[in-house]
Write a protein that holds these residues in place. Structure first.
Motif, PDB file in Angstrom:
ATOM      1  N   ILE A  52    -108.529 -33.406 -41.390  1.00  0.00           N
ATOM      2  CA  ILE A  52    -109.514 -33.671 -40.324  1.00  0.00           C
ATOM      3  C   ILE A  52    -109.513 -32.538 -39.302  1.00  0.00           C
ATOM      4  N   LYS A  53    -108.328 -32.104 -38.870  1.00  0.00           N
ATOM      5  CA  LYS A  53    -108.247 -30.996 -37.905  1.00  0.00           C
ATOM      6  C   LYS A  53    -108.915 -29.744 -38.461  1.00  0.00           C
ATOM      7  N   GLN A  55    -111.203 -29.497 -40.835  1.00  0.00           N
ATOM      8  CA  GLN A  55    -112.652 -29.668 -40.962  1.00  0.00           C
ATOM      9  C   GLN A  55    -113.341 -29.628 -39.594  1.00  0.00           C
ATOM     10  N   GLN A  56    -112.696 -30.152 -38.568  1.00  0.00           N
ATOM     11  CA  GLN A  56    -113.263 -30.091 -37.222  1.00  0.00           C
ATOM     12  C   GLN A  56    -113.359 -28.645 -36.739  1.00  0.00           C
ATOM     13  N   GLU A  57    -112.348 -27.849 -37.052  1.00  0.00           N
ATOM     14  CA  GLU A  57    -112.336 -26.447 -36.608  1.00  0.00           C
ATOM     15  C   GLU A  57    -113.460 -25.627 -37.224  1.00  0.00           C
ATOM     16  N   ASP A  59    -116.317 -27.046 -38.480  1.00  0.00           N
ATOM     17  CA  ASP A  59    -117.509 -27.889 -38.506  1.00  0.00           C
ATOM     18  C   ASP A  59    -117.863 -28.282 -39.944  1.00  0.00           C
ATOM     19  N   LEU A  63    -115.230 -35.079 -43.512  1.00  0.00           N
ATOM     20  CA  LEU A  63    -114.731 -35.889 -42.401  1.00  0.00           C
ATOM     21  C   LEU A  63    -115.126 -37.338 -42.636  1.00  0.00           C
ATOM     22  N   ARG A  66    -118.568 -38.082 -41.545  1.00  0.00           N
ATOM     23  CA  ARG A  66    -119.679 -37.270 -42.066  1.00  0.00           C
ATOM     24  C   ARG A  66    -119.907 -37.513 -43.555  1.00  0.00           C
ATOM     25  N   TYR A  71    -114.386 -36.408 -48.094  1.00  0.00           N
ATOM     26  CA  TYR A  71    -113.131 -36.569 -47.356  1.00  0.00           C
ATOM     27  C   TYR A  71    -112.076 -37.240 -48.229  1.00  0.00           C
ATOM     28  N   ALA A 147    -108.652 -37.573 -31.125  1.00  0.00           N
ATOM     29  CA  ALA A 147    -109.723 -36.789 -31.747  1.00  0.00           C
ATOM     30  C   ALA A 147    -109.778 -36.949 -33.268  1.00  0.00           C
ATOM     31  N   GLN A 148    -108.651 -37.273 -33.900  1.00  0.00           N
ATOM     32  CA  GLN A 148    -108.638 -37.471 -35.343  1.00  0.00           C
ATOM     33  C   GLN A 148    -108.594 -38.951 -35.730  1.00  0.00           C
TER      34      GLN A 148
END
Length: 196
Positions: A52-53, A55-57, A59, A63, A66, A71, A147-148
């Motif tokens: 998750i971290k 994929q967030q970095e 975009d 996730l 998403r 995921y 956040a995750q």
């Protein structure tokens, strides 16, 4: 994977020192793994949180809010890779503690109604953690989102119940870790594996 290797894994799972520590979100798994590592135990970090971290970095799409299928597939694949890498690189007599296991990805698939393919099912049946899996119950006093981790309390409880169903469905024995200080939880787990 050879047939002999698969049969060896199936026969040795009761004594295989790879212990999964699982449960719903926010129940203290990572804190417990940190305590075990501080005591000199070998630990393997959670794949899902790192995914998750990552994929967030960038975009990315993999996730849970998403593209749930992508995921789940990446979480499963990376969990299996982590298991295999650990199996190859470590002495099979030393206990190793995994922050979640690849079955957690299959639990997520069940929660979200995502079908699993035959290869995933076969891997889950043949790559084995120790028969005894430690599960941490929901604990409202310590639960928090970040956040995750975006699940609410009810989702966390539902996930815990689905974890029980998933692990039992793959013939694991679940040992509930008591709600206690992290030191007491680590003592409980180490005492249990020492006694078996």
């Amino acid at each position: 994977m050879t047939k002999t290797f698969i049969l060896t894994l199936k026969r040795s799972r009761d004594h295989y020192p790879f212990y999964a520590i699982t449960g719903g979100p926010g129940v203290g798994k990572t804190t417990l793994l940190d305590e075990l590592r501080n005591r000199g135990m070998i630990t393997v970090p959670e794949v899902a949180r790192e995914l998750i971290k990552e994929q967030q970095e960038v975009d990315g799409e993999a996730l849970p809010w998403r593209n749930k299928r992508m995921y789940m597939e990446m979480m499963f694949q990376r969990s299996v890779e982590s298991f295999e890498k650990t199996r190859i690189s470590l002495d099979e007599r030393s206990p190793v503690f995994f922050d979640r296991g690849f079955l957690d990805a299959l639990c997520y698939a069940a929660l979200e109604g995502i079908p699993i393919d035959l290869e995933m099912k076969t891997l889950a049946e043949t790559l084995r953690y120790n028969t005894n899996v430690f599960i941490l119950p929901p604990w409202k006093d310590i639960y928090q989102t970040d956040a995750q981790r975006k699940q609410d309390w009810n989702e966390a409880v539902f996930t815990y119940n689905k974890m029980i169903q998933t692990y039992r469905g793959y013939q694991y024995d679940l040992i509930e870790v008591p709600k206690a200080s992290v030191e007491e939880r680590a003592d409980f787990i180490l005492g249990h594996i020492k006694g078996n």
